[in-house]
Design a protein around this motif. Structure first.
Motif, mmCIF file in Angstrom:
data_model
loop_
_atom_site.group_PDB
_atom_site.id
_atom_site.type_symbol
_atom_site.label_atom_id
_atom_site.label_comp_id
_atom_site.label_asym_id
_atom_site.label_seq_id
_atom_site.Cartn_x
_atom_site.Cartn_y
_atom_site.Cartn_z
ATOM 1 N N PHE A 2 -25.336 20.718 97.752
ATOM 2 C CA PHE A 2 -26.379 19.830 97.241
ATOM 3 C C PHE A 2 -26.296 19.741 95.714
ATOM 4 O O PHE A 2 -26.430 18.654 95.134
ATOM 5 N N GLU A 3 -26.067 20.889 95.069
ATOM 6 C CA GLU A 3 -25.987 20.929 93.613
ATOM 7 C C GLU A 3 -24.769 20.151 93.116
ATOM 8 O O GLU A 3 -24.843 19.397 92.136
ATOM 9 N N THR A 4 -23.630 20.307 93.810
ATOM 10 C CA THR A 4 -22.404 19.615 93.420
ATOM 11 C C THR A 4 -22.564 18.105 93.518
ATOM 12 O O THR A 4 -22.163 17.352 92.621
ATOM 13 N N ARG A 5 -23.182 17.656 94.612
ATOM 14 C CA ARG A 5 -23.390 16.220 94.785
ATOM 15 C C ARG A 5 -24.330 15.675 93.709
ATOM 16 O O ARG A 5 -24.079 14.618 93.125
ATOM 17 N N ALA A 6 -25.406 16.396 93.440
ATOM 18 C CA ALA A 6 -26.369 15.945 92.437
ATOM 19 C C ALA A 6 -25.725 15.874 91.057
ATOM 20 O O ALA A 6 -25.945 14.918 90.299
ATOM 21 N N ARG A 7 -24.914 16.876 90.734
ATOM 22 C CA ARG A 7 -24.241 16.881 89.428
ATOM 23 C C ARG A 7 -23.286 15.692 89.315
ATOM 24 O O ARG A 7 -23.236 15.019 88.274
ATOM 25 N N ARG A 8 -22.556 15.429 90.380
ATOM 26 C CA ARG A 8 -21.609 14.303 90.365
ATOM 27 C C ARG A 8 -22.347 12.973 90.153
ATOM 28 O O ARG A 8 -21.929 12.139 89.348
ATOM 29 N N GLU A 9 -23.455 12.786 90.865
ATOM 30 C CA GLU A 9 -24.199 11.538 90.734
ATOM 31 C C GLU A 9 -24.802 11.388 89.342
ATOM 32 O O GLU A 9 -24.820 10.284 88.784
ATOM 33 N N ALA A 10 -25.301 12.485 88.773
ATOM 34 C CA ALA A 10 -25.875 12.418 87.433
ATOM 35 C C ALA A 10 -24.805 12.076 86.393
ATOM 36 O O ALA A 10 -25.041 11.269 85.484
ATOM 37 N N LEU A 11 -23.629 12.673 86.522
ATOM 38 C CA LEU A 11 -22.547 12.398 85.579
ATOM 39 C C LEU A 11 -22.065 10.955 85.693
ATOM 40 O O LEU A 11 -21.755 10.314 84.675
ATOM 41 N N LEU A 12 -21.993 10.436 86.914
ATOM 42 C CA LEU A 12 -21.596 9.044 87.102
ATOM 43 C C LEU A 12 -22.604 8.106 86.437
ATOM 44 O O LEU A 12 -22.228 7.125 85.785
ATOM 45 N N ALA A 13 -23.886 8.412 86.601
ATOM 46 C CA ALA A 13 -24.919 7.590 85.967
ATOM 47 C C ALA A 13 -24.830 7.685 84.447
ATOM 48 O O ALA A 13 -25.007 6.683 83.739
#
Length: 283
Positions: A48-59
């Motif tokens: 969950f943390e990895t996915r959230a970090r990836r989405e935040a960085l993409l944004a």
């Protein structure tokens, strides 16, 4: 965040994959789910943390001037309770503070100085640390006082010392002399700074219910009844459960937090009626 308990954002993103607002909300939802998984000890919390970090960085890459993706990254630091990631153990510019996600906070400040959520997330990060890196409550106080000392006039961050004090109360045993802490000169001065530097300078409609409740409690607990009455009046019929449920004195009844709120409100109004208000109405 209610959206984190449904699939409405994923449906929105599927329908409008190029919509930045949908992408940003998806990152927000992913962060909330990562926090929830961490708190619940979910066996795949790291996913969950990895996915959230990836989405935040993409944004963040898509909208370089938007502070919200960086706020998301500051928020995720709460899941790294042992400061494994280097960005979560950076040395601060202020020497009295412990290591933390200061580089991420810097990125937020470059885009939105004194962002309320970001600083509160750092506060929660310090409270979440465990093991040998666990932060002391003194460090939490230091953060609040450091921010308030910069005097961000008109900012609710002037309340950060009060939030830190409430955290101490929440984590300590019942102390019959607890109100003396709020009446102490240094604490009282920070509270009054928040009253005059934020509350008096901000239209009520722009004040969050949470911050108004925090300020009303801090003023009442510090025997500043006239100022507390003014804040209670501005709150009108609206109230928050915090800080009352965390700082009540074990009052009788099904909801001791509500009982403390009603007591503080009644005492403040009673004092104001008998002594009069020194200042004009809040804008």
């Amino acid at each position: 965040m209610a959206a984190a308990r449904s699939d409405v954002v994923s449906v929105w993103l599927d329908e409008e994959p190029g919509n930045y607002d949908a992408q940003l909300m998806s990152a927000r939802v992913a962060v909330e789910r990562a926090l929830r998984a961490h708190r619940q000890g979910h066996p795949y919390a790291w996913e969950f943390e990895t996915r959230a970090r990836r989405e935040a960085l993409l944004a963040a890459r898509r909208a370089p001037q938007d502070p919200v993706p960086w706020v998301c990254l500051v928020t995720l630091a709460q899941t790294d309770t042992r400061q494994v990631r280097p960005e979560h153990r950076m040395e601060p510019a202020e020497r009295m503070l412990p290591s933390g996600p200061w580089g991420l906070l810097y990125e937020v400040n470059q885009r939105d100085p004194y962002n309320r959520e970001a600083y509160h997330r750092v506060l929660q990060f310090l409270l979440a640390l465990d093991g040998p890196r666990a932060a002391s409550l003194a460090a939490v106080f230091d953060l609040g006082r450091w921010v308030a000392s910069q005097r961000p006039m008109g900012s609710p961050l002037l309340l950060l010392p009060a939030y830190a004090q409430i955290e101490q109360r929440r984590r300590s045993h019942i102390d019959p002399l607890w109100r003396q802490q709020w009446a102490h000169a240094s604490t009282r001065d920070y509270t009054l700074d928040a009253f005059h530097g934020w509350f008096r300078k901000t239209p009520v409609g722009q004040c969050s219910v949470a911050d108004l409740n925090c300020l009303a409690y801090a003023l009442w607990a510090g025997y500043q009844y006239l100022e507390a009455a003014e804040v209670f009046a501005a709150m009108g019929p609206y109230a928050a459960r915090e800080p009352w449920v965390s700082v009540h004195e074990g009052a009788a009844g099904p909801d001791p937090g509500e009982a403390l709120l009603l007591r503080a409100r009644a005492e403040s109004f009673s004092y104001a009626r008998s002594h009069g208000s020194r200042d004009g109405p809040h804008p």
